[in-house]
Design an enzyme around this catalytic site. Structure first.
Site, short mmCIF file in Angstrom:
data_model
loop_
_atom_site.label_atom_id
_atom_site.label_comp_id
_atom_site.label_asym_id
_atom_site.label_seq_id
_atom_site.Cartn_x
_atom_site.Cartn_y
_atom_site.Cartn_z
N ASP A 205 -27.38 15.95 12.89
CA ASP A 205 -27.41 14.49 12.99
C ASP A 205 -28.41 14.24 14.12
O ASP A 205 -28.09 14.51 15.30
CB ASP A 205 -26.03 13.95 13.35
CG ASP A 205 -26.04 12.43 13.51
OD1 ASP A 205 -27.13 11.88 13.79
OD2 ASP A 205 -24.99 11.81 13.36
N HIS A 206 -29.57 13.75 13.79
CA HIS A 206 -30.62 13.74 14.82
C HIS A 206 -30.28 12.81 15.99
O HIS A 206 -30.88 12.90 17.05
CB HIS A 206 -31.99 13.42 14.22
CG HIS A 206 -32.22 11.98 13.94
ND1 HIS A 206 -31.85 11.38 12.77
CD2 HIS A 206 -32.78 11.00 14.68
CE1 HIS A 206 -32.17 10.10 12.81
NE2 HIS A 206 -32.75 9.84 13.95
N HIS A 268 -24.69 8.58 11.99
CA HIS A 268 -25.11 8.16 13.33
C HIS A 268 -24.10 7.23 14.02
O HIS A 268 -23.78 7.42 15.18
CB HIS A 268 -26.46 7.44 13.26
CG HIS A 268 -27.51 8.21 12.51
ND1 HIS A 268 -27.59 9.58 12.55
CD2 HIS A 268 -28.54 7.81 11.73
CE1 HIS A 268 -28.61 9.98 11.82
NE2 HIS A 268 -29.21 8.93 11.30
C1 BG6 Z 1 -32.15 8.26 9.41
C2 BG6 Z 1 -32.00 7.27 8.30
O1 BG6 Z 1 -31.10 9.17 9.41
O2 BG6 Z 1 -32.18 7.56 10.66
C3 BG6 Z 1 -33.13 6.26 8.32
O3 BG6 Z 1 -31.99 7.96 7.05
C4 BG6 Z 1 -33.22 5.60 9.68
O4 BG6 Z 1 -32.98 5.29 7.30
C5 BG6 Z 1 -33.25 6.64 10.79
O5 BG6 Z 1 -34.41 4.83 9.71
C6 BG6 Z 1 -33.12 5.99 12.15
O6 BG6 Z 1 -33.35 6.93 13.14
P1 BG6 Z 1 -33.86 6.48 14.58
O7 BG6 Z 1 -33.87 7.75 15.37
O8 BG6 Z 1 -35.20 5.86 14.40
O9 BG6 Z 1 -32.85 5.49 15.07
#
Ligand code: BG6
Length: 518
Positions: A205-206, A268
Site C-alpha cells: 500500500d504505497h 489507503h
Molecule cells: C492509487 C489509486 O492507489 O492511489 C489512484 O489507484 C490514486 O487512483 C492514487 O490516484 C493516489 O496516490 P497519492 O500517493 O497520489 O495520494
C-alpha cells in the site's frame, strides 16, 4: 502572520536543519524481477526509487533488475526508454546513481501467461545473477493488472522460481487492489498460497511508504502529551481526507471496474484510520504492529446496506473548471461508459466499537477532480465542558483541531482559540504549525524506497497481512452489495469540494467538513 493564524517558529538547530536519514542496513544481494516493466510505475517510481537507494548506499553491488513484459524491448532499448520517461516526467534523481542503476537493468519480452516465456526469464535471471554476483535471492514485483496476480504466481511456482531453499529467499510484492471484494480477495489469497507462504507475500500500500504516514506511529507513541487526549472523552470526531485534483487520466478502463470506494477506501484510507485509531503495539515488529491495526478494522461497526444512504455518499464529477482550465465530466473521459454509474467520490461515516472510540465517528472522504490536492487526518476535539465565557461575546469557540498533513504540505498543525489583544473578550482561532521541510533536510524520494528496501531485508511491518485485507473488504461489503443495481451517484462539479450530499452527511450530525483554507 497577522491574519489570526500565528505561526510558531521552529527552534533552529545548529545548521538550521536536521538530517533525516537514519542508519539502515544494506539490502541483501538479489535480483529484482519487475512484471509489467514497460508500465508507468516502473519508470516513474520503481527505478527512480532504486536509484535513490543507490545514492543512499542502501543497495549492494550484487544487485540487478530484470524487467518482464509483453512490449518489445531489449536490454538496451528498455534502458533508453526508462531514461526518456524519467526525463519526460521530470523525475528528480542524482545522475550518477541513475546511471549506475540503469546499467543493471535487463529485459525479457514475453506473455505473462506463457510457460515458455518463464523459461527464458529463468535463463535471463540466472545469467544476470551470475554477472552481478547477486546469488539466489529473488524479489518479484507484480506491477500488472490485478487479474494477472494469480496467473503470475502460479507460473513462478511451476517454473520453480518461488521455492525457498538453501537459505535463499523468494519474495513477491503484490500491488493493490488485492481482490475486488471479500470473496475474490479470499480466492486470490488461496490461489497464491498454493505457491507462497505468508512471509513471502508483500501486499503493498504505497501510502505506507510516505514519511508522514510512518510518522503517525512516532507522533502518537513517541510522545507522551497527545496520547492521554486520544480517545472518545476528548475527541469529538476524526476526519480523514484524500482529495485529488487529477481525474482518471488514462486509467478509465480500470477505474470503471473499481470506483472511488474500491480504489481508495479499503487500502489507503483504512490504513490511515487504523494507524490513527490503534492501540500501542507492545513491540515495534511486523506482527505486533499489524495485530493492532487489524483489531481496529475488526472493531468497525458493521454497516447496514438498508442504511447506506445515512452513512455513505457516492459522487461523480461533471464538467467544471480548475485553475482556469475547463475539465470534462467523468462520463466523457476516455475508457469510460457515457452512462457510467461509477463513483469518483466517496464519503463514509464509520463507528469503531471499542472503549477508546465508542461514540466518536470517523468520517472518511476521497475524490477525484476536487478543488485541491490534500491528504490529511484531522482530529477535532470537543468543546470545553464548562463555558466560563458564557456571559461574554465568547460563547462558542472554534473547536481545537490537530491536523496531520500527509501531503502535499507535510506537517502537523494545532488550532486553538486565543484572546484578541485589546479591550473586551474577543477570540480568534490561531495555529501552531510544524512543517517537515523547516526541520528536516530530507533527500528527494518517490515513496517506494523504504518499501523496496524493507522487502530486501525481510521486514513486513509496512505491508498488509491477509487478515487486514479481508477485514477491510468485510467493512465495505454491505455497501458493495447495496450497489448491485447502483443508482447514478450524486453529481458534483469538477474543481469543487464534492457533492452537496456529503455536506449533508456531516450537517445531519451537527458537524462540517474541515475548511481547507483554515
Ligand atoms: C492509487 C489509486 O492507489 O492511489 C489512484 O489507484 C490514486 O487512483 C492514487 O490516484 C493516489 O496516490 P497519492 O500517493 O497520489 O495520494
Amino acid at each position: 502572520m497577522i491574519t489570526g493564524e500565528n505561526r510558531m517558529q521552529s527552534p533552529a538547530t545548529a545548521n538550521g536543519q536536521v538530517k533525516a536519514a537514519a542508519p539502515r542496513r544494506i539490502a541483501d544481494p538479489c535480483v529484482l524481477v519487475i512484471f509489467g516493466a514497460s508500465g508507468d510505475l516502473t519508470a516513474r517510481k520503481l527505478i527512480p526509487a532504486l536509484a535513490n537507494l543507490t545514492r543512499d548506499k542502501l543497495l549492494p553491488q550484487e544487485f540487478a533488475v530484470v524487467g518482464f513484459a509483453r512490449s518489445d524491448y531489449t536490454d538496451e532499448t528498455i534502458r533508453k526508454r526508462l531514461d526518456q520517461e524519467a526525463e519526460k516526467f521530470g523525475v528528480d534523481i542524482e545522475r550518477d546513481a541513475w546511471k549506475q542503476i540503469l546499467q543493471r537493468v535487463y529485459y525479457v519480452c514475453g506473455a505473462l501467461d506463457d510457460a515458455g516465456a518463464y523459461r527464458s526469464l529463468t535463463a535471463k535471471i540466472n545469467d544476470v545473477a551470475k554477472k552481478h554476483g547477486a546469488g539466489g535471492n529473488r524479489l518479484y514485483y507484480l506491477a500488472v493488472a490485478p487479474r494477472l496476480f494469480g496467473e503470475i504466481v502460479g507460473q513462478l511456482g511451476a517454473a520453480g522460481l518461488a521455492s525457498e531453499d538453501s537459505g535463499r529467499w523468494r519474495r513477491v510484492i503484490v500491488e493493490k487492489p488485492f481482490g475486488h471484494d471479500l470473496p475474490s480477495a479470499r480466492a486470490l489469497d488461496a490461489e497464491i498460497k498454493q505457491v507462497l507462504n505468508e512471509p513471502q507475500i508483500y501486499r503493498i500500500d504505497h501510502y505506507l511508504g510516505k514519511e508522514t504516514v510512518q510518522n503517525l506511529v512516532v507522533f502518537r507513541f513517541g510522545n507522551s502529551i497527545f496520547e492521554p487526549l486520544w480517545n472518545r472523552q476528548y475527541i469529538d470526531h476524526v476526519q480523514i481526507t484524500a482529495a485529488e485534483t487529477i481525474g482518471v487520466e488514462h486509467r478509465g478502463g480500470y477505474y470503471e471496474t473499481a470506483g472511488a470506494l474500491r480504489d481508495m477506501i479499503p487500502s489507503h484510507l483504512f490504513q490511515l484510520m487504523a494507524l490513527t485509531a490503534m492501540e500501542s503495539p507492545a513491540r515495534l515488529d511486523a506482527d505486533a504492529m499489524r495485530d493492532e491495526e487489524v483489531k481496529v478494522l475488526h472493531a468497525v461497526h458493521a454497516l447496514a446496506p438498508e442504511h447506506a444512504s445515512d452513512t455513505t455518499v457516492r459522487g461523480q464529477y461533471g464538467a467544471g473548471t480548475l485553475a482556469g482550465r475547463h475539465l470534462p465530466g467523468y462520463r466523457s473521459e476516455s475508457g469510460v461508459d457515457p452512462q457510467s454509474r461509477t463513483e469518483t467520490y466517496a464519503a463514509l461515516k464509520l463507528m469503531i466499537d471499542n472503549w477508546r472510540w465508542a461514540g466518536t465517528p470517523f468520517y472518511l472522504r476521497t475524490g477525484k477532480r476536487l478543488a485541491r490536492r490534500s491528504t490529511e487526518i484531522a482530529i477535532v476535539f470537543k468543546q470545553p465542558p464548562f463555558q466560563l465565557f458564557r456571559d461574554t461575546s465568547l460563547r462558542r469557540f472554534s473547536p481545537n483541531e490537530l491536523v496531520l498533513n500527509i501531503q502535499p504540505d507535510e506537517g502537523i498543525s494545532l488550532r486553538f482559540g486565543a484572546k484578541v489583544p485589546g479591550a473586551g473578550m474577543r477570540q480568534e482561532a490561531v495555529k501552531m504549525e510544524f512543517c517537515y521541510n523547516d526541520y528536516f533536510d530530507a533527500s528527494v524520494a518517490t515513496g517506494y524506497e523504504r518499501l523496496l528496501h524493507d522487502c530486501m531485508i525481510g521486514d513486513q511491518t509496512l505491508f498488509r497481512r491477509a487478515d487486514m485485507v479481508e477485514a477491510a473488504w468485510r467493512i465495505i461489503m454491505p455497501l458493495l452489495d447495496s450497489q448491485q443495481e447502483p443508482s447514478r451517484p450524486a453529481q458534483y462539479v469538477a474543481g469543487s469540494w464534492g457533492p452537496r450530499e456529503a455536506d449533508e452527511l456531516m450537517r445531519r450530525d451537527g458537524r462540517y467538513w474541515r475548511n481547507f483554507d483554515s
